[in-house]
Design a protein around this motif. Structure first.
Motif, short mmCIF file in Angstrom:
data_model
loop_
_atom_site.label_atom_id
_atom_site.label_comp_id
_atom_site.label_asym_id
_atom_site.label_seq_id
_atom_site.Cartn_x
_atom_site.Cartn_y
_atom_site.Cartn_z
N VAL A 251 42.40 40.65 32.56
CA VAL A 251 41.77 39.41 33.02
C VAL A 251 42.65 38.25 32.60
N ALA A 252 43.21 37.54 33.57
CA ALA A 252 44.13 36.44 33.28
C ALA A 252 43.41 35.31 32.55
N SER A 253 44.11 34.69 31.61
CA SER A 253 43.52 33.59 30.85
C SER A 253 43.23 32.37 31.72
N SER A 254 43.92 32.27 32.86
CA SER A 254 43.73 31.12 33.75
C SER A 254 42.55 31.29 34.71
N ALA A 255 41.90 32.46 34.70
CA ALA A 255 40.73 32.67 35.56
C ALA A 255 39.59 31.76 35.12
N LYS A 256 38.87 31.21 36.10
CA LYS A 256 37.78 30.28 35.82
C LYS A 256 36.45 30.89 36.27
N LEU A 257 35.53 31.05 35.33
CA LEU A 257 34.23 31.65 35.62
C LEU A 257 33.14 30.62 35.41
N ASN A 261 29.77 36.88 35.88
CA ASN A 261 30.07 37.90 34.88
C ASN A 261 30.99 38.97 35.45
N ILE A 262 31.78 39.57 34.55
CA ILE A 262 32.70 40.62 34.92
C ILE A 262 32.26 41.91 34.23
N ILE A 263 32.03 42.94 35.02
CA ILE A 263 31.65 44.25 34.49
C ILE A 263 32.92 45.10 34.48
N GLU A 264 33.44 45.38 33.30
CA GLU A 264 34.71 46.10 33.19
C GLU A 264 34.58 47.57 33.60
N PRO A 265 35.73 48.18 33.99
CA PRO A 265 37.07 47.59 34.05
C PRO A 265 37.32 46.86 35.36
N CYS A 266 38.00 45.73 35.27
CA CYS A 266 38.42 44.96 36.44
C CYS A 266 39.78 44.35 36.16
N PHE A 267 40.52 44.05 37.24
CA PHE A 267 41.71 43.23 37.13
C PHE A 267 41.41 41.91 37.81
N GLY A 269 43.28 38.30 38.58
CA GLY A 269 44.60 37.68 38.56
C GLY A 269 44.60 36.23 38.14
N GLU A 270 45.79 35.63 38.20
CA GLU A 270 45.97 34.24 37.79
C GLU A 270 45.21 33.28 38.71
N ASN A 271 44.57 32.27 38.08
CA ASN A 271 43.91 31.18 38.81
C ASN A 271 42.82 31.65 39.77
N VAL A 272 42.20 32.77 39.46
CA VAL A 272 41.04 33.21 40.22
C VAL A 272 39.83 32.35 39.82
N SER A 284 39.64 44.85 41.68
CA SER A 284 40.90 44.14 41.46
C SER A 284 40.93 42.92 42.36
N ILE A 285 41.22 41.76 41.77
CA ILE A 285 41.26 40.50 42.51
C ILE A 285 42.60 39.84 42.28
N GLY A 286 43.31 39.53 43.37
CA GLY A 286 44.65 38.96 43.27
C GLY A 286 44.65 37.48 42.95
N ASN A 287 45.84 36.96 42.70
CA ASN A 287 46.02 35.57 42.27
C ASN A 287 45.46 34.57 43.26
N GLY A 288 44.84 33.51 42.73
CA GLY A 288 44.41 32.38 43.55
C GLY A 288 43.22 32.64 44.44
N THR A 289 42.52 33.72 44.25
CA THR A 289 41.36 34.04 45.10
C THR A 289 40.12 33.33 44.56
N VAL A 290 39.24 32.91 45.48
CA VAL A 290 38.00 32.22 45.14
C VAL A 290 36.83 33.06 45.64
N ILE A 291 35.88 33.34 44.75
CA ILE A 291 34.70 34.12 45.12
C ILE A 291 33.46 33.36 44.68
N GLU A 292 32.53 33.15 45.62
CA GLU A 292 31.32 32.38 45.34
C GLU A 292 30.09 33.12 45.85
N ASP A 293 29.02 33.06 45.06
CA ASP A 293 27.71 33.59 45.47
C ASP A 293 27.83 35.02 46.00
#
Length: 339
Positions: A251-257, A261-267, A269-272, A284-293
């Protein structure tokens, strides 16, 4: 030691995800398939890698960005990258011979459509080691036939009568790959084709006929990335292994939650960005992706994609996608918009 990676195929079984990205470069658990494969092979070899030769297809498809990615991969392992091209799909043997200048000395040849987990030592008495996996249904695979000394004496494709339960996974070690090069050159000169292609197996069989000793190296895990369903399963298994290893930051440190919540294991990416969402397990979620609701599990989502109001399970979504909807098991390629 060298690693030779034929990867010129376009990965038609993984479409639409391989329409804009060559299949070996599609990320699984946060890294491209070919990157994970080469790194895992290097771990098994336990010796310095001096060169990694990549056999690519048309430059219009495998362009400068692909070459740069592979050069960076080789550099990370302290190796030189050599880039070759296979202009026509003429088979596994032909692909190897496209890297002819690199075919000398000890080498591993690995086709870039599988991932492995393995821990074994190469047999120093063997002229070659064919990597295998024990399977429950050998009739569905190409398998090796062994003699009383556990030496490989024959390769049998999808045997109707039991031969062995050791399936060939497409990774080979040669004490001197120049010997294989000589046999494959004979195949090309004599125009020996199977199914309209020049096959590595025909070169291997000629080596066996000359008395070369072939042994097996059995891997613990063999994970395919051939189609959407199998690739999602491979992503799940790899995330489980990475969590157990604890070697990678998943889990990248730049991810914003936010309220998520994240139920492990997950990947992740940066700036998610995750808003009002539940992610996992095995996502697994790649860099710069936005997920809502959204609620997402057992899925593979690439870079710079936006997902809203989704309830996804066993989904595979490409790069730069916009998705807003109520489907569950979906497969969406790059640059698609569903709103």
């Amino acid at each position: 030691m060298k690693i030779i990676v034929p990867m010129a195929g376009r990965g038609s079984r993984l479409r639409p995800h391989s329409l804009t990205v060559p299949k070996p470069l599609i990320p699984v658990a946060g890294q491209p398939i070919v990157h994970r494969l080469v790194k895992d092979i290097a771990k098994v070899l336990k010796q310095p890698i001096e060169e990694i030769a990549f056999v690519l297809g048309d430059p219009a498809w495998f362009g400068d960005d692909v070459v740069t990615s592979l050069e960076d991969l080789a550099k990370s392992l302290g190796a030189k990258a050599s880039i070759y091209r296979q202009d026509k799909p003429l088979g596994t043997g032909h692909a190897i011979m496209c890297a002819k200048p690199s075919l000398s000395g000890p080498a591993v040849i690995a086709y870039a459509d599988t991932l492995i987990r393995a821990e074994f030592d190469l047999d120093p008495e063997a002229d070659s080691v064919i990597w295998t996996k024990q399977v429950e249904n050998p009739e569905a695979y190409g398998v090796v036939k062994l003699n009383a000394n556990d030496e490989i004496v024959e390769l049998v494709e999808k045997p109707e009568i039991f031969v062995s339960d050791q399936a060939v996974i497409g990774i080979y070690y040669f004490k001197d790959v120049a010997v294989l090069k000589g046999k494959l050159q004979e195949i090309l000169d004599e125009n020996v084709m199977n199914g309209g292609e020049y096959q590595i197996n025909d070169g291997i069989k000629r080596m066996m006929a000359d008395g070369k000793i072939f042994k097996t190296g059995t891997v613990d895990e063999w994970m395919d990335c051939g189609n959407k369903t199998i690739t999602i399963e491979t992503n799940q298994r790899m995330l489980g292994f990475l969590q157990a290893d604890g070697d990678e930051q998943l889990v990248a440190s730049s991810a914003k939650l936010t309220n998520s919540n994240i139920i492990e294991p997950c990947f992740i990416g940066e700036n998610v960005v995750l808003n009002n969402s539940s992610i996992g397990p095995y996502v697994s979620i790649g860099n710069g992706t936005v997920i809502e609701d959204s609620n997402i599990k057992n899925s593979l989502i690439q870079n710079h994609t936006t997902i809203r109001n989704a309830n996804l399970d066993k989904a595979m979504i490409g790069n730069h996608v916009k998705y807003d909807g109520g489907f569950t098991e979906i497969s969406i390629g790059d640059y698609s918009v569903l709103e």
